[in-house]
Design an enzyme around this catalytic site. Sequence first.
Site, mmCIF file in Angstrom:
data_model
loop_
_atom_site.group_PDB
_atom_site.id
_atom_site.type_symbol
_atom_site.label_atom_id
_atom_site.label_comp_id
_atom_site.label_asym_id
_atom_site.label_seq_id
_atom_site.Cartn_x
_atom_site.Cartn_y
_atom_site.Cartn_z
ATOM 1 N N ASN A 197 0.803 -1.230 0.123
ATOM 2 C CA ASN A 197 0.051 0.045 0.039
ATOM 3 C C ASN A 197 0.883 1.298 0.117
ATOM 4 O OD1 ASN A 197 -1.797 1.970 0.601
ATOM 5 N ND2 ASN A 197 -2.332 1.344 2.696
ATOM 6 N N LYS A 234 0.030 4.385 -0.179
ATOM 7 C CA LYS A 234 -0.628 5.349 0.484
ATOM 8 C C LYS A 234 -0.373 6.533 -0.358
ATOM 9 C CE LYS A 234 -0.099 3.086 4.790
ATOM 10 N NZ LYS A 234 0.048 3.246 6.436
ATOM 11 N N HIS A 294 -9.512 1.155 5.343
ATOM 12 C CA HIS A 294 -8.193 1.437 5.886
ATOM 13 C C HIS A 294 -8.331 2.153 7.237
ATOM 14 C CE1 HIS A 294 -3.805 2.234 6.689
ATOM 15 N NE2 HIS A 294 -3.727 1.200 5.960
ATOM 16 N N GLU A 324 -6.697 4.497 8.183
ATOM 17 C CA GLU A 324 -6.237 5.963 7.965
ATOM 18 C C GLU A 324 -7.805 6.637 7.152
ATOM 19 O OE1 GLU A 324 -2.758 5.352 5.804
ATOM 20 O OE2 GLU A 324 -1.706 4.625 7.713
ATOM 21 N N GLU A 340 -5.038 -5.099 10.806
ATOM 22 C CA GLU A 340 -3.919 -4.181 10.910
ATOM 23 C C GLU A 340 -4.356 -3.431 12.120
ATOM 24 O OE1 GLU A 340 -2.277 -2.832 6.676
ATOM 25 O OE2 GLU A 340 -3.799 -1.462 7.385
ATOM 26 N N GLY A 353 2.898 2.156 10.977
ATOM 27 C CA GLY A 353 3.861 3.309 10.731
ATOM 28 C C GLY A 353 4.548 3.656 12.118
ATOM 29 N N SER A 372 3.662 -2.351 10.407
ATOM 30 C CA SER A 372 5.264 -2.403 10.385
ATOM 31 C C SER A 372 5.865 -3.628 10.050
ATOM 32 C CB SER A 372 5.627 -1.930 12.152
ATOM 33 O OG SER A 372 5.370 -0.573 12.073
HETATM 34 P P1 13P Z 1 3.263 0.252 7.761
HETATM 35 O O1 13P Z 1 3.854 -1.011 7.222
HETATM 36 O O2 13P Z 1 4.045 1.614 7.154
HETATM 37 O O3 13P Z 1 3.261 0.112 9.324
HETATM 38 O O4 13P Z 1 1.817 0.479 6.979
HETATM 39 C C1 13P Z 1 1.044 -0.450 7.138
HETATM 40 C C2 13P Z 1 -0.192 -0.426 6.456
HETATM 41 O O5 13P Z 1 -1.063 0.695 6.855
HETATM 42 C C3 13P Z 1 -0.716 -1.043 5.127
HETATM 43 O O6 13P Z 1 -2.077 -0.815 4.858
#
Ligand code: 13P
Length: 262
Positions: free
Chosen positions: A14, A16, A102, A104, A174, A180, A220
């Site tokens: 992803n 982002k 997601h 976010e 997740e 992150g 992560s």
């Molecule tokens: P990270 O791998 O940067 O922690 O992000 C995970 C994520 O949100 C994948 O959709």
Amino acid sequence: MVNKKIRRPIIAGNWKMFKTHLKGVKLVQEINYGLDKDLDAEVVVIPPFTALRSVKTVIEADEMKIKLGAQNMHYMSEGPFTGEISPVMLKALNVEYVIIGHSERRQYFDETDELINKKLKKALDVNINPILCVGEPLKIRELGRQKQYVREQLNNCLEGLNKDYIQNIVIAYEPIWAIGTGKTATPEDADFMISFIRQRISRLFSPIISEKIRIQYGGSVKPFNVVPIMVQPEIDGVLVGGASLNAQDFISIINYKKRLKK
Ligand code: 13P
């Protein structure tokens, strides 16, 4: 005990809100170059909307095995919704996967389970495979209520979905506190929650569907921790954020099996 072998591993990146279309093209070419020839996992890149077309063009031109996903979509086919992207538009670009819900999007754009449910139904309608994200925030984890929290998310998001199509969904567990932050759930913890999600799918739909549906871990994931995550019996893949922006890191995650053999 579920036979993991019937489920093909799925490793998705992803991106982002990173990478222009030009940088995206370069990245997908570098990833493709590093793939194991006998790779058995499905690999998906999930760029921002503006890079979808260009990335797809090089995937097709070079006959890559890599698949394309989008990060979000609207639940209508078309309409006066300024700034939104329709699933029909994604389908026309041969997008095969779409992330729905997601954390976010839930956190910063107020997406609710109800909205996510509408998007899931629509994605399945137009034949794009949704990657449904679920996972608890830190506060909930500290209270030990992660199972209840994720159960509620699953009940609401999957409400009324057609049994015949449910196995086209990929679920990504997740935990928000692991995204992150550099903190990962321990592989055993992640496996425990994913096993719990599978049991819920069995209850909500059927045991057969629960054995077929693929469930990823995200949060992560890096080259150094992917192996212990992927060897867990219930974990069928990873949804990678930060480490998918670097070709070498993402390749090393995709090719994790090489390190298993040693
Ligand atoms: P990270 O791998 O940067 O922690 O992000 C995970 C994520 O949100 C994948 O959709």
